[in-house]
Design an enzyme around this catalytic site. Structure first.
Site, PDB file in Angstrom:
ATOM      1  N   HIS A  80       6.685  -1.408   3.115  1.00 33.86           N
ATOM      2  CA  HIS A  80       6.596  -2.796   3.551  1.00 33.86           C
ATOM      3  C   HIS A  80       5.701  -3.573   2.607  1.00 33.86           C
ATOM      4  O   HIS A  80       4.864  -3.010   1.912  1.00 33.86           O
ATOM      5  CB  HIS A  80       6.097  -2.904   4.996  1.00 33.86           C
ATOM      6  CG  HIS A  80       4.750  -2.290   5.241  1.00 33.86           C
ATOM      7  ND1 HIS A  80       4.553  -0.924   5.329  1.00 33.86           N
ATOM      8  CD2 HIS A  80       3.533  -2.859   5.423  1.00 33.86           C
ATOM      9  CE1 HIS A  80       3.269  -0.684   5.564  1.00 33.86           C
ATOM     10  NE2 HIS A  80       2.628  -1.841   5.614  1.00 33.86           N
ATOM     11  N   GLY A 134      -4.434   2.769   2.185  1.00 35.74           N
ATOM     12  CA  GLY A 134      -4.452   1.926   3.373  1.00 35.74           C
ATOM     13  C   GLY A 134      -3.112   1.755   4.055  1.00 35.74           C
ATOM     14  O   GLY A 134      -2.973   0.934   4.951  1.00 35.74           O
ATOM     15  N   ASN A 172       0.860  -1.177   0.000  1.00 39.73           N
ATOM     16  CA  ASN A 172       0.000   0.000   0.000  1.00 39.73           C
ATOM     17  C   ASN A 172       0.903   1.235   0.000  1.00 39.73           C
ATOM     18  O   ASN A 172       1.861   1.294   0.764  1.00 39.73           O
ATOM     19  CB  ASN A 172      -0.889   0.030   1.251  1.00 39.73           C
ATOM     20  CG  ASN A 172      -1.732  -1.219   1.371  1.00 39.73           C
ATOM     21  OD1 ASN A 172      -2.292  -1.694   0.403  1.00 39.73           O
ATOM     22  ND2 ASN A 172      -1.800  -1.767   2.567  1.00 39.73           N
TER      23      ASN A 172
END
Length: 110
Positions: A96, A89, A83
């Site tokens: 990550h 989000g 994201n």
């Protein structure tokens, strides 16, 4: 303070499943599937928009290791999600990748 940087430094506990000099992978605290691992570069990169020629080696390395990490968790079929930005989000502003598997997910992403 970046939560993932603190996890990388060892200041916040996590359930690590893999670590080397470029990345760390640990179990998500709120898993959406039986296997839900977060793969994080050790260099702070805010999101995919900030990947460049100087730091893209971290992303390449993570993708080189994801299959090995999945295998260590007993899965060979999985989804990788990233994201970028709050509207997408991203809740922790440190690049990550979610490695998700261990169940049939189907084709629909959301």
């Amino acid at each position: 303070m970046c939560v993932f940087c603190e996890i990388i430094k060892g200041n916040i506990p996590s359930t690590k499943v893999y670590e080397d000099d470029m990345m760390v992978a640990f179990k998500d605290l709120n898993p959406v599937a039986p296997v839900h691992i977060l793969a994080v570069p050790k260099e702070h990169i805010e999101c995919a928009n900030d990947i460049n020629a100087d730091n893209s080696k971290y992303v390449a390395h993570i993708f080189e290791k994801l299959g090995e990490i999945a295998s260590s968790q007993g899965i060979s079929s999985y989804r990788i999600i990233n994201n970028c930005g709050a509207d997408a989000g991203q809740s922790v502003m440190h690049l990550h990748f979610h490695l998700i598997g261990g169940t049939e997910m189907g084709e629909k992403l959301i």
